[in-house]
Design an enzyme around this catalytic site. Structure first.
Site, PDB file in Angstrom:
ATOM      1  N   SER A   8       0.847  -1.258  -0.016  1.00  0.00           N
ATOM      2  CA  SER A   8      -0.005   0.175   0.073  1.00  0.00           C
ATOM      3  C   SER A   8       0.704   1.254  -0.036  1.00  0.00           C
ATOM      4  O   SER A   8       1.572   1.440   1.071  1.00  0.00           O
ATOM      5  CB  SER A   8      -0.827  -0.173   1.214  1.00  0.00           C
ATOM      6  OG  SER A   8      -1.473   1.193   1.300  1.00  0.00           O
ATOM      7  N   HIS A  33      -1.378  -1.455  -4.225  1.00  0.00           N
ATOM      8  CA  HIS A  33      -2.615  -0.675  -3.442  1.00  0.00           C
ATOM      9  C   HIS A  33      -2.806   0.666  -3.261  1.00  0.00           C
ATOM     10  O   HIS A  33      -1.777   1.208  -2.654  1.00  0.00           O
ATOM     11  CB  HIS A  33      -2.971  -1.458  -2.119  1.00  0.00           C
ATOM     12  CG  HIS A  33      -3.939  -1.373  -1.179  1.00  0.00           C
ATOM     13  ND1 HIS A  33      -5.207  -2.185  -1.583  1.00  0.00           N
ATOM     14  CD2 HIS A  33      -4.406  -0.421  -0.398  1.00  0.00           C
ATOM     15  CE1 HIS A  33      -6.304  -1.668  -0.920  1.00  0.00           C
ATOM     16  NE2 HIS A  33      -5.741  -0.786   0.000  1.00  0.00           N
ATOM     17  N   ASP A  35      -5.019   3.691  -1.660  1.00  0.00           N
ATOM     18  CA  ASP A  35      -6.106   4.133  -0.781  1.00  0.00           C
ATOM     19  C   ASP A  35      -6.518   5.460  -1.136  1.00  0.00           C
ATOM     20  O   ASP A  35      -5.900   6.474  -0.990  1.00  0.00           O
ATOM     21  CB  ASP A  35      -5.540   4.109   0.642  1.00  0.00           C
ATOM     22  CG  ASP A  35      -5.247   2.608   1.147  1.00  0.00           C
ATOM     23  OD1 ASP A  35      -6.201   1.976   1.108  1.00  0.00           O
ATOM     24  OD2 ASP A  35      -4.119   2.493   1.583  1.00  0.00           O
ATOM     25  N   MET A  37      -8.846   8.482  -0.134  1.00  0.00           N
ATOM     26  CA  MET A  37      -9.563   8.848   1.184  1.00  0.00           C
ATOM     27  C   MET A  37     -10.216  10.262   1.188  1.00  0.00           C
ATOM     28  O   MET A  37      -9.518  11.020   0.301  1.00  0.00           O
ATOM     29  CB  MET A  37      -8.612   8.681   2.264  1.00  0.00           C
ATOM     30  CG  MET A  37      -8.230   7.490   2.615  1.00  0.00           C
ATOM     31  SD  MET A  37      -7.237   7.531   4.144  1.00  0.00           S
ATOM     32  CE  MET A  37      -6.592   5.839   4.094  1.00  0.00           C
ATOM     33  N   HIS A  66      -8.637   1.404  -3.764  1.00  0.00           N
ATOM     34  CA  HIS A  66      -9.670   0.998  -2.751  1.00  0.00           C
ATOM     35  C   HIS A  66     -10.198   2.454  -2.298  1.00  0.00           C
ATOM     36  O   HIS A  66      -9.564   3.247  -1.816  1.00  0.00           O
ATOM     37  CB  HIS A  66      -8.862   0.554  -1.523  1.00  0.00           C
ATOM     38  CG  HIS A  66      -9.416   0.203   0.019  1.00  0.00           C
ATOM     39  ND1 HIS A  66      -8.701   0.161   1.028  1.00  0.00           N
ATOM     40  CD2 HIS A  66     -10.792   0.219   0.154  1.00  0.00           C
ATOM     41  CE1 HIS A  66      -9.794   0.132   1.972  1.00  0.00           C
ATOM     42  NE2 HIS A  66     -11.111   0.134   1.288  1.00  0.00           N
ATOM     43  N   MET A  68     -12.568   4.648  -0.300  1.00  0.00           N
ATOM     44  CA  MET A  68     -13.000   5.055   0.840  1.00  0.00           C
ATOM     45  C   MET A  68     -13.364   6.334   0.797  1.00  0.00           C
ATOM     46  O   MET A  68     -12.948   7.500   1.391  1.00  0.00           O
ATOM     47  CB  MET A  68     -11.808   5.021   1.950  1.00  0.00           C
ATOM     48  CG  MET A  68     -11.499   3.531   2.298  1.00  0.00           C
ATOM     49  SD  MET A  68      -9.947   3.710   3.333  1.00  0.00           S
ATOM     50  CE  MET A  68      -8.806   3.589   1.618  1.00  0.00           C
ATOM     51  N   MET A 137     -11.379  -5.422   5.906  1.00  0.00           N
ATOM     52  CA  MET A 137     -10.681  -4.411   6.540  1.00  0.00           C
ATOM     53  C   MET A 137     -10.443  -4.918   8.121  1.00  0.00           C
ATOM     54  O   MET A 137     -11.229  -5.485   8.842  1.00  0.00           O
ATOM     55  CB  MET A 137     -11.594  -3.139   6.762  1.00  0.00           C
ATOM     56  CG  MET A 137     -11.837  -2.172   5.561  1.00  0.00           C
ATOM     57  SD  MET A 137     -10.082  -1.698   4.811  1.00  0.00           S
ATOM     58  CE  MET A 137      -9.166  -0.920   6.152  1.00  0.00           C
ATOM     59  N   PHE A 143      -6.291   5.508   8.288  1.00  0.00           N
ATOM     60  CA  PHE A 143      -4.980   5.569   8.582  1.00  0.00           C
ATOM     61  C   PHE A 143      -4.123   4.379   8.314  1.00  0.00           C
ATOM     62  O   PHE A 143      -4.691   3.171   8.662  1.00  0.00           O
ATOM     63  CB  PHE A 143      -4.577   6.200   9.881  1.00  0.00           C
ATOM     64  CG  PHE A 143      -5.367   7.315  10.043  1.00  0.00           C
ATOM     65  CD1 PHE A 143      -4.879   8.720   9.566  1.00  0.00           C
ATOM     66  CD2 PHE A 143      -6.730   7.575  10.534  1.00  0.00           C
ATOM     67  CE1 PHE A 143      -5.530   9.770   9.914  1.00  0.00           C
ATOM     68  CE2 PHE A 143      -7.291   8.644  10.893  1.00  0.00           C
ATOM     69  CZ  PHE A 143      -6.618   9.853  10.253  1.00  0.00           C
ATOM     70  N   GLY A 145      -0.606   1.930   9.585  1.00  0.00           N
ATOM     71  CA  GLY A 145       0.070   1.580  10.733  1.00  0.00           C
ATOM     72  C   GLY A 145      -0.691   1.450  12.089  1.00  0.00           C
ATOM     73  O   GLY A 145      -0.028   1.676  12.963  1.00  0.00           O
ATOM     74  N   ASP A 175      -6.762  -6.270   4.632  1.00  0.00           N
ATOM     75  CA  ASP A 175      -6.440  -4.916   4.583  1.00  0.00           C
ATOM     76  C   ASP A 175      -6.153  -4.108   5.927  1.00  0.00           C
ATOM     77  O   ASP A 175      -7.096  -3.855   6.462  1.00  0.00           O
ATOM     78  CB  ASP A 175      -6.736  -3.958   3.641  1.00  0.00           C
ATOM     79  CG  ASP A 175      -6.477  -2.628   3.492  1.00  0.00           C
ATOM     80  OD1 ASP A 175      -5.128  -2.288   3.729  1.00  0.00           O
ATOM     81  OD2 ASP A 175      -7.058  -1.698   2.707  1.00  0.00           O
ATOM     82  N   GLY A 176      -5.011  -3.837   6.561  1.00  0.00           N
ATOM     83  CA  GLY A 176      -4.836  -3.225   7.674  1.00  0.00           C
ATOM     84  C   GLY A 176      -3.960  -4.037   8.803  1.00  0.00           C
ATOM     85  O   GLY A 176      -4.360  -5.198   9.179  1.00  0.00           O
ATOM     86  N   GLY A 177      -3.050  -3.551   9.054  1.00  0.00           N
ATOM     87  CA  GLY A 177      -1.968  -4.112  10.169  1.00  0.00           C
ATOM     88  C   GLY A 177      -1.653  -5.472   9.719  1.00  0.00           C
ATOM     89  O   GLY A 177      -1.228  -6.045  10.788  1.00  0.00           O
ATOM     90  N   GLY A 197       1.048  -1.864   4.157  1.00  0.00           N
ATOM     91  CA  GLY A 197       1.700  -0.684   4.066  1.00  0.00           C
ATOM     92  C   GLY A 197       2.988  -0.502   4.927  1.00  0.00           C
ATOM     93  O   GLY A 197       3.999  -0.689   4.281  1.00  0.00           O
ATOM     94  N   SER A 198       2.482  -0.293   6.117  1.00  0.00           N
ATOM     95  CA  SER A 198       3.478   0.009   7.118  1.00  0.00           C
ATOM     96  C   SER A 198       4.509  -1.333   7.133  1.00  0.00           C
ATOM     97  O   SER A 198       5.840  -1.261   7.466  1.00  0.00           O
ATOM     98  CB  SER A 198       3.177   0.308   8.426  1.00  0.00           C
ATOM     99  OG  SER A 198       2.159   1.116   8.512  1.00  0.00           O
TER     100      SER A 198
END
Ligand code: DX5
Ligand code: ZN
Length: 223
Positions: A8, A33, A35, A37, A66, A68, A137, A143, A145, A175-177, A197-198
């Protein structure tokens, strides 16, 4: 089913996005990916169609966009034209979900639904057969991280079971963490597309992490 890794770019160095994309491409990424927003559906603002079209000129990897945004109806044609290859929308924002999903498909793009952590799977029941992928998700969107919400695993297992019962072979994207450390149980649960991402860009050696992710996923492709 090929397991795919989608770095991401939300976590990339914004002043060197081209280099970041090249770096993950060389290390074996399958998708990029992106994002989107809007500051309404989620409390953050990111990229518009111009960034997507600039990226499109610099990479041969498919762009996994994606959305959002509060108004996917307007955003779908804009981002499709800009060069999105995959487009996911949130049912929390779409009044006419069937119309929006069929619109994405008519534009020749892969259509996905993205579900917030508290949005039940049942919201997809009457559209699921139209989907090219389902994005779960595992953080509240907005956000990068954030920490992975553990309950997402149980949700994925329930979804996997439902898809098998319906004889549907639709890839599940998480997606996420997501990090190298928490991917293996997710592979066991049935995830086949990993957004990170992170977990990639904020690491000391992103290429090495991505290669390790690739090694791990390839073990699950064989079995
Ligand atoms: C969150 C975004 C994610 C985000 C993931 O709203 O949808 O795609 O970039 O970032 P990490 O992997 O850092 O949680
Ligand atoms: Zn995302």
């Amino acid at each position: 089913m090929k397991i795919q890794i989608a770095p991401s770019i939300l976590a990339a160095d914004f002043l060197n996005i081209e280099d970041s994309v090249q770096m993950v491409t060389e290390a074996g990424a399958d998708l990029i990916h992106v994002d989107i927003m809007d500051g309404h559906f989620v409390p953050n603002l990111t990229f518009g169609p111009q960034l997507v079209s600039a990226l499109k000129k610099k990479t041969t990897l498919p762009l996994d966009v994606h959305l959002m945004v509060d108004n996917p109806h307007d955003a779908i044609p804009q981002f499709s034209e800009a060069g999105a290859d995959w487009l996911s929308i949130h049912p929390e924002t779409s009044i006419h979900l069937h119309k929006d999903i069929t619109h994405i498909k008519e534009l020749g793009k892969k259509a996905g639904i993205a579900l917030n952590p508290a949005t039940p799977l049942q919201v997809m029941n009457d559209i699921i057969h139209e989907l090219d992928y389902i994005l779960i998700m595992s953080v509240n969107p907005g956000f990068g991280g954030q920490s992975f919400i553990e309950h997402s695993r149980e949700k994925i297992r329930r979804l996997k079971k439902y898809l098998e019962m319906q004889n549907l072979n639709i890839p599940i994207e998480i997606d996420g963490g997501v990090t190298l450390e928490n991917m293996e149980p997710l592979l066991q649960d049935g995830v086949s597309i990993f957004v990170s991402g992170s977990g990639i860009f904020k690491q000391k050696d992103p290429q090495n992490i991505l290669k390790k992710m690739r090694d791990l996923t390839s073990r699950y492709e064989i079995s």
